[in-house]
Design a protein around this motif. Structure first.
Motif, PDB file in Angstrom:
ATOM      1  N   GLY A  44       0.807  -1.219   0.000  1.00 17.09           N
ATOM      2  CA  GLY A  44       0.000   0.000   0.000  1.00 17.09           C
ATOM      3  C   GLY A  44       0.831   1.256   0.000  1.00 17.09           C
ATOM      4  O   GLY A  44       0.394   2.295   0.499  1.00 17.09           O
ATOM      5  N   ALA A  45       2.056   1.158  -0.528  1.00 13.78           N
ATOM      6  CA  ALA A  45       2.935   2.331  -0.598  1.00 13.78           C
ATOM      7  C   ALA A  45       3.910   2.154  -1.755  1.00 13.78           C
ATOM      8  O   ALA A  45       4.299   1.027  -2.087  1.00 13.78           O
ATOM      9  N   ARG A  46       4.318   3.294  -2.345  1.00 12.05           N
ATOM     10  CA  ARG A  46       5.344   3.231  -3.396  1.00 12.05           C
ATOM     11  C   ARG A  46       6.711   3.063  -2.746  1.00 12.05           C
ATOM     12  O   ARG A  46       7.051   3.750  -1.787  1.00 12.05           O
ATOM     13  N   LEU A  47       7.486   2.145  -3.296  1.00 12.03           N
ATOM     14  CA  LEU A  47       8.818   1.869  -2.738  1.00 12.03           C
ATOM     15  C   LEU A  47       9.926   2.505  -3.559  1.00 12.03           C
ATOM     16  O   LEU A  47      11.035   2.700  -3.054  1.00 12.03           O
ATOM     17  N   PHE A  48       9.655   2.782  -4.812  1.00  9.24           N
ATOM     18  CA  PHE A  48      10.643   3.387  -5.709  1.00  9.24           C
ATOM     19  C   PHE A  48       9.998   4.549  -6.461  1.00  9.24           C
ATOM     20  O   PHE A  48       8.795   4.512  -6.772  1.00  9.24           O
ATOM     21  N   THR A  49      10.811   5.554  -6.754  1.00 12.30           N
ATOM     22  CA  THR A  49      10.427   6.553  -7.755  1.00 12.30           C
ATOM     23  C   THR A  49      11.169   6.210  -9.022  1.00 12.30           C
ATOM     24  O   THR A  49      12.350   5.828  -8.982  1.00 12.30           O
ATOM     25  N   SER A  52      12.813   8.115 -16.567  1.00 12.03           N
ATOM     26  CA  SER A  52      13.516   7.518 -17.712  1.00 12.03           C
ATOM     27  C   SER A  52      15.010   7.424 -17.457  1.00 12.03           C
ATOM     28  O   SER A  52      15.718   6.643 -18.104  1.00 12.03           O
ATOM     29  N   LYS A  53      15.500   8.213 -16.472  1.00 10.49           N
ATOM     30  CA  LYS A  53      16.952   8.244 -16.251  1.00 10.49           C
ATOM     31  C   LYS A  53      17.382   7.614 -14.924  1.00 10.49           C
ATOM     32  O   LYS A  53      18.562   7.278 -14.759  1.00 10.49           O
ATOM     33  N   SER A  54      16.487   7.467 -13.982  1.00 10.54           N
ATOM     34  CA  SER A  54      16.940   6.989 -12.663  1.00 10.54           C
ATOM     35  C   SER A  54      15.842   6.245 -11.924  1.00 10.54           C
ATOM     36  O   SER A  54      14.658   6.366 -12.225  1.00 10.54           O
ATOM     37  N   VAL A  55      16.284   5.456 -10.929  1.00 10.60           N
ATOM     38  CA  VAL A  55      15.403   4.767  -9.982  1.00 10.60           C
ATOM     39  C   VAL A  55      15.912   5.106  -8.589  1.00 10.60           C
ATOM     40  O   VAL A  55      17.125   5.051  -8.330  1.00 10.60           O
ATOM     41  N   ALA A  56      15.015   5.477  -7.689  1.00 14.62           N
ATOM     42  CA  ALA A  56      15.428   5.820  -6.328  1.00 14.62           C
ATOM     43  C   ALA A  56      14.428   5.241  -5.333  1.00 14.62           C
ATOM     44  O   ALA A  56      13.246   5.048  -5.647  1.00 14.62           O
ATOM     45  N   LEU A  57      14.915   4.959  -4.154  1.00  8.90           N
ATOM     46  CA  LEU A  57      14.043   4.477  -3.082  1.00  8.90           C
ATOM     47  C   LEU A  57      13.261   5.641  -2.491  1.00  8.90           C
ATOM     48  O   LEU A  57      13.806   6.732  -2.250  1.00  8.90           O
ATOM     49  N   THR A  58      11.984   5.418  -2.242  1.00 11.35           N
ATOM     50  CA  THR A  58      11.193   6.397  -1.499  1.00 11.35           C
ATOM     51  C   THR A  58      11.491   6.247  -0.009  1.00 11.35           C
ATOM     52  O   THR A  58      12.217   5.328   0.415  1.00 11.35           O
ATOM     53  N   ALA A  59      10.909   7.116   0.813  1.00  7.85           N
ATOM     54  CA  ALA A  59      11.058   6.975   2.269  1.00  7.85           C
ATOM     55  C   ALA A  59      10.509   5.629   2.729  1.00  7.85           C
ATOM     56  O   ALA A  59      11.094   4.958   3.591  1.00  7.85           O
ATOM     57  N   ALA A  60       9.377   5.215   2.143  1.00  2.23           N
ATOM     58  CA  ALA A  60       8.805   3.907   2.490  1.00  2.23           C
ATOM     59  C   ALA A  60       9.740   2.782   2.076  1.00  2.23           C
ATOM     60  O   ALA A  60       9.906   1.780   2.793  1.00  2.23           O
ATOM     61  N   GLY A  61      10.372   2.944   0.896  1.00  2.00           N
ATOM     62  CA  GLY A  61      11.308   1.932   0.418  1.00  2.00           C
ATOM     63  C   GLY A  61      12.520   1.806   1.321  1.00  2.00           C
ATOM     64  O   GLY A  61      12.961   0.698   1.659  1.00  2.00           O
TER      65      GLY A  61
END
Length: 294
Positions: A44-49, A52-61
């Motif tokens: 029930g939460a996004r773990l990554f943002t 097209s150029k990058s992938v990053a962990l969210t605070a939840a991730g």
């Protein structure tokens, strides 16, 4: 949420690149993306943002990384423990024994077996033969060492020792220094025995040996344990007939003298339920057989 979701998440959290993570996992990118989406939906939460150029962990991730790692570690440990139990390397064994086994090879069996199975917990209970039969019947013991021939048919058995009876006398007794003892010489002496309620086989054996020697013993003391019998004799309070192995107790004040007559041997059997499915039990039975072969 499935364990594969956690594995995929942790690899992507380390790589922060779908292509590299997919290669590490030996899969293509679309299934990896789908699994990450399924994990996010279940949490029930996004773990990554993603861009097209990058992938990053969210605070939840970032918060989920240590929890996911701990869950996988716990699952791996649970699998290792189950495998060890299935192979007889871990878990526990409940072992019953009568007191004389402390002087008839049990410590050596336990030491050798524990050295080969350090993760296996051995729990020992000193019980009479009749008590052990009850505990085995109700699966409260895995294995027992008993002194009885009254063995139920559902139990398997191994003869582990056979020993003679000897006279146990106070060290200051007039007959204590003899090389052999004529049992008739103890007629009229106060006898100490293990009680009939605790060990009916032994009690009857002592009576029959004395009757064969021509007298009925004057039973003054009935006790629960063999070492209690020897201890009482060592205090000069009576005499006894005991299994020869108790001579190894080296209790001060007690003398052990062989009899000049042959008696039915005092046998010890190792018992366990034939139908019991327990790899650790099977390994312990093998250790008992190996000790017998030495």
């Amino acid at each position: 949420m499935e364990f594969r979701h956690l594995r995929y998440f942790l690899v992507l959290a380390e790589e922060l690149h779908f292509g590299r993570a997919a290669r590490r996992l030996s899969m293509s990118q679309p299934p990896l993306s789908l699994n990450i989406q399924q994990l996010e939906a279940s949490i029930g939460a996004r773990l990554f943002t993603r861009s097209s150029k990058s992938v990053a962990l969210t605070a939840a991730g970032l918060a989920f990384v240590p929890a996911a790692r701990a869950l996988l570690d716990q699952a791996a440990e649970a699998a290792r423990h189950a495998r060890d139990v299935g192979q007889g390397m871990a878990g526990s064994l409940s072992i019953g024994f009568a007191g004389t086994m402390l002087y008839s090879g049990l410590p050596d069996i336990l030491e050798r077996f524990q050295a080969r199975h350090p993760l296996l917990r051995l729990m020992l209970k000193e019980l009479s033969s009749s008590e052990q039969l009850i505990e085995l019947a109700h699966d409260r013991l895995d294995i027992g060492f008993v002194h009885t021939t009254r063995v139920p048919p559902e139990l398997s058995q191994i003869l582990v020792s056979s020993q003679a009876f000897v006279g146990c006398l106070p060290a200051g007794h007039a007959l204590a220094q003899q090389k052999s003892l004529s049992l008739g010489d103890l007629q009229g002496e106060p006898f100490a025995v293990v009680s009939r309620a605790v060990s009916p086989d032994y009690h009857e054996r002592i009576l029959s040996i004395c009757i064969e020697a021509g007298f009925y013993p004057e039973i003054r003391y009935e006790l629960r344990h063999w070492l209690s019998v020897v201890s009482l004799v060592s205090q000069g309070m009576g005499v006894a007939l005991v299994p020869a192995a108790l001579g190894r107790s080296a209790m001060a004040g007690a003398a052990f003298v062989p009899l000049d007559m042959a008696t039915t041997p005092y046998d010890t059997h190792c018992l366990w339920k034939t139908a019991r499915d327990n790899p650790a039990l099977a390994g312990f039975v093998d250790a008992v057989r190996a000790a017998n072969a030495r």
